[in-house]
Design an enzyme around this catalytic site. Structure first.
Site, PDB file in Angstrom:
ATOM      1  N   ASP A  67     -26.326  37.363  33.713  1.00 59.30           N
ATOM      2  CA  ASP A  67     -26.713  36.701  32.851  1.00 59.30           C
ATOM      3  C   ASP A  67     -27.562  35.792  34.052  1.00 59.30           C
ATOM      4  O   ASP A  67     -26.863  35.042  34.906  1.00 59.30           O
ATOM      5  CB  ASP A  67     -26.681  35.839  31.629  1.00 59.30           C
ATOM      6  CG  ASP A  67     -25.014  35.213  32.170  1.00 59.30           C
ATOM      7  OD1 ASP A  67     -24.720  35.136  33.398  1.00 59.30           O
ATOM      8  OD2 ASP A  67     -24.385  34.789  31.468  1.00 59.30           O
ATOM      9  N   ASN A 137     -18.330  28.395  21.681  1.00 57.37           N
ATOM     10  CA  ASN A 137     -18.693  29.651  20.484  1.00 57.37           C
ATOM     11  C   ASN A 137     -18.559  31.491  21.130  1.00 57.37           C
ATOM     12  O   ASN A 137     -18.459  31.768  19.879  1.00 57.37           O
ATOM     13  CB  ASN A 137     -19.447  29.182  20.002  1.00 57.37           C
ATOM     14  CG  ASN A 137     -20.767  29.503  20.933  1.00 57.37           C
ATOM     15  OD1 ASN A 137     -20.654  30.294  22.464  1.00 57.37           O
ATOM     16  ND2 ASN A 137     -21.989  29.630  21.077  1.00 57.37           N
ATOM     17  N   HIS A 139     -18.936  33.399  23.311  1.00 60.99           N
ATOM     18  CA  HIS A 139     -20.446  34.102  23.599  1.00 60.99           C
ATOM     19  C   HIS A 139     -19.762  34.840  25.034  1.00 60.99           C
ATOM     20  O   HIS A 139     -18.610  33.785  25.756  1.00 60.99           O
ATOM     21  CB  HIS A 139     -21.472  33.283  24.040  1.00 60.99           C
ATOM     22  CG  HIS A 139     -21.929  32.356  25.368  1.00 60.99           C
ATOM     23  ND1 HIS A 139     -22.176  30.840  24.610  1.00 60.99           N
ATOM     24  CD2 HIS A 139     -22.120  32.115  26.307  1.00 60.99           C
ATOM     25  CE1 HIS A 139     -21.986  30.040  25.784  1.00 60.99           C
ATOM     26  NE2 HIS A 139     -21.860  31.049  26.280  1.00 60.99           N
ATOM     27  N   GLU A 144     -24.887  35.658  22.468  1.00 65.15           N
ATOM     28  CA  GLU A 144     -24.253  34.263  20.810  1.00 65.15           C
ATOM     29  C   GLU A 144     -23.993  35.546  19.966  1.00 65.15           C
ATOM     30  O   GLU A 144     -24.278  36.506  19.549  1.00 65.15           O
ATOM     31  CB  GLU A 144     -26.141  33.694  20.953  1.00 65.15           C
ATOM     32  CG  GLU A 144     -26.398  32.802  22.630  1.00 65.15           C
ATOM     33  CD  GLU A 144     -25.585  31.607  22.746  1.00 65.15           C
ATOM     34  OE1 GLU A 144     -23.845  31.328  22.235  1.00 65.15           O
ATOM     35  OE2 GLU A 144     -26.068  30.992  23.255  1.00 65.15           O
TER      36      GLU A 144
END
Ligand code: GLP
Length: 260
Positions: A67, A137, A139, A144
């Protein structure tokens, strides 16, 4: 899925380096997928040390990032291209040449089109082993919560939680953390032959519990990786602290060591 639980981050990084080196060595034309964030840094340090010792080289190994932040120039230290060049290239690096490091173009005029270009590039690359971290979280890359579990590479808006978690790389200034990223999609990541996901610290314990023991859910994007046939999860005791079936996982790991 195979889960290895290690006493500390150093032991975990030793095992990760051993697996990455062995997996790449076994291929005639290997390719590597790399992650950023702080967790893989000890692994990269070991790959550099192995290169210095003449035991390993990424020379001629096409390498693909997961990414990138939209809008950050590669000259900025927080850019993932900058980080990966820093970790892997140069005289004290891993032998990786800059032109062999592929990252999404953060400054592309049309990030959506760039995400498609990057997806096609990675999709055609047959990544041998993909190194992964995980967000608090759940990801992976910048996939996400709430996104498609079958996504291809796309432009992703960072959640507030991710921007806060990553503010530490931006002098603790959340407003400096970009709002958009280009990320490989979960389906794109799953194209790699092997996945090796690393997590350390109690802040990752819930995400690891969901990844390893939870139901597959867009609420915890990493759970999509449960469908991958060769996923190895390496955690320290802190990141493993919420696992309900740690005892069974340790037995599975001990049994699998005869094969791996
Ligand atoms: C970022 C990256 C992820 C990484 C995550 C965790 O958001 N996009 O690829 O896994 O952070 O980073 P760290 O290892 O620093 O906790």
């Amino acid at each position: 899925m195979l889960v290895g639980i290690f006493p500390d981050a150093d032991a975990l990084a030793d095992e990760a380096a051993r697996r990455v080196i062995r997996t790449l060595d076994a291929e005639t034309s290997p390719t590597l997928g790399v992650a950023t964030g702080s967790t893989p840094r000890p692994l990269y340090a070991r790959l550099r040390a192995a290169h210095a010792a003449g035991q390993f080289s990424l020379e001629d190994v096409p390498t693909y990032a997961l990414d990138e932040y939209v809008g950050l120039s590669p000259a900025q230290p927080q850019s993932y291209r900058h980080e990966l060049l820093d970790q892997l290239t140069g005289p004290a690096g891993t032998g990786l040449r800059e032109e062999n490091l592929h990252t999404p173009h953060a400054l592309a005029d049309d990030p959506w089109r760039e995400a498609q270009r990057y997806d096609a590039l990675v999709g055609g690359a047959h990544v041998t082993i993909q190194i992964l971290g995980i967000g608090e979280n759940g990801h992976v890359g910048f996939n996400e919560p709430g996104g498609s579990l079958a996504s291809r590479s796309h432009v992703s808006a960072l959640t507030e939680s991710t921007r806060h978690a990553n503010a530490r790389f931006f002098d603790d200034d959340v407003s400096a953390v970009p709002e958009l990223s280009i990320t490989q999609g979960l389906s794109t990541i799953a194209l790699a032959e092997c996945l090796i996901l690393l997590a350390t610290g109690t802040a990752k314990a819930r995400a690891i519990r969901e990844l390893v023991e939870g139901p597959v859910s867009a609420h915890w994007p990493a759970t999509a990786l449960q469908w991958h046939q060769d996923l190895v999860v390496l955690v320290d005791e802190d990141a493993a602290s919420e696992l309900e079936f740690a005892h069974d996982l340790r037995e599975q790991w001990a049994a699998a060591r005869h094969r791996h």
